[in-house]
Design a protein around this motif. Sequence first.
Motif, PDB file in Angstrom:
ATOM      1  N   LEU A  30      -7.226  32.786   0.663  1.00 44.66           N
ATOM      2  CA  LEU A  30      -6.849  32.211   1.768  1.00 44.66           C
ATOM      3  C   LEU A  30      -5.986  30.778   1.333  1.00 44.66           C
TER       4      LEU A  30
ATOM      5  N   SER B 243      -1.286  37.772   8.505  1.00 42.41           N
ATOM      6  CA  SER B 243      -1.789  36.229   8.450  1.00 42.41           C
ATOM      7  C   SER B 243      -1.603  35.578   9.685  1.00 42.41           C
TER       8      SER B 243
ATOM      9  N   LEU C 195      -6.664  25.876  10.662  1.00 41.82           N
ATOM     10  CA  LEU C 195      -5.663  26.474   9.691  1.00 41.82           C
ATOM     11  C   LEU C 195      -4.530  26.433  10.467  1.00 41.82           C
TER      12      LEU C 195
ATOM     13  N   SER D 182     -16.010  25.852  12.875  1.00 42.88           N
ATOM     14  CA  SER D 182     -17.146  26.383  12.873  1.00 42.88           C
ATOM     15  C   SER D 182     -17.739  26.347  14.557  1.00 42.88           C
TER      16      SER D 182
ATOM     17  N   SER E 262     -12.103  35.033   9.127  1.00 43.57           N
ATOM     18  CA  SER E 262     -11.137  34.716   8.210  1.00 43.57           C
ATOM     19  C   SER E 262      -9.767  35.353   8.872  1.00 43.57           C
ATOM     20  N   PRO E 263      -8.565  34.524   8.665  1.00 42.62           N
ATOM     21  CA  PRO E 263      -7.751  35.214   9.228  1.00 42.62           C
ATOM     22  C   PRO E 263      -7.123  36.692   8.599  1.00 42.62           C
TER      23      PRO E 263
ATOM     24  N   ASP F 251      -9.566  33.593  14.982  1.00 46.84           N
ATOM     25  CA  ASP F 251      -9.807  33.388  13.705  1.00 46.84           C
ATOM     26  C   ASP F 251      -9.297  32.107  12.854  1.00 46.84           C
TER      27      ASP F 251
END
Length: 379
Positions: A152, A323, A76, A333, A242-243, A329
């Motif tokens: 996202l 964000s 990300l 994985s 998640s963010p 975050d």
Amino acid sequence: MDYATLKLIWWGLVLFMMVGFIVMDGFDLGIAMLLPVVSKDDEDRRLVINSVGPVWEGNQVWLIAGAGALFAAWPLVYAAAFSALYVPFMFLLFGLFLRPVGFDYRSKLADPVWRRWWDRALVAGGLVPTLVLAAAIALVMQGLPFRFDSALRLHYGPFDWHWGWFASVVATGVSLLLLHGASFLQAKVEGTPALRARGLAILLAPLVTLCYLLAGWHLLDLPGYQLTGLAGQPFDPNAAISPLMKGVIPQSSGWLGNYFDYPLLWLVPLVGALAPLASGIAAWLEKGRLALLASGLACAAMLCSVAIALFPFVLPSSLDAGSSLTLWDGTSSYKTLAIMFGIVLVLMPINLGYTGWVYRVVRGKLDRARIKRDSHQLY
């Protein structure tokens, strides 16, 4: 090993690779920028170029490794940063293109005009990446204009410029790598380039410290963030989040919160401010290797001071604080991080061992006599 520990290890590994690039490839970039300043004729320029001839390609591997690690460990972050900074990173890429062709083609012909233009290409190949990388650090700390929607998907907006901060960081980056390159030349070559590099190092050392302190003063104007749990819930770094599954609030002390919470961390920016001065003193005493070690320490300390200030944030957002990406975050994985960590445990010692062996083989100083004697084998 739990997920949170693995995330923290990868934060350290990415930082280590970035420090490796700045320290190892930084003097290459600095020497390229200094090429027309420290040389009085073509033989001097060949002497300067061949001082890094055997190692510049290996040094640049650190940048490739860092970008690859960023893609694998923080996808990300990679996506948001490379999209928001697409234009400057293209300039970075084109600047880096000039280096291999400049090294390889410059001495193919004896024509002065031919060599003069390739010298200019090498200077640009040192200056442009330095400017872009310093600018990228400045922009990251002031926040990149991105945000995530509920699905996202990334959205972007205009940059929020802080010109005093931006200019001081860019000036620090350029002057630091010029000092690092001058220190390397003093340690590696003999003759006019070494003498001129020594004089430049003595002049650049206080300038680097001044620019760094000025950047620190302007840092007080930047808004900083603090990580919290979402809707009053405690934040769990072990979770796969998640963010948007976190809370972010303004930090009253800006990006200096970690330093106030843990006062011993002030030693890192203190080393960053004093190491350039130590390098200049070593250059004045004609201790080239000591000057190089000190300038390398300055590179590492300054970059680490940025990482400590941001921690645990990796990529703040100026468009939407929530964000902003952190090391908790923005990661891949658990399985991906674990596999990549195993690969690093195998490949990193090989890389470090090979690098040490190369520098041992090419140790010693270069002079004009060596350039004349082995002219057909050198750049």
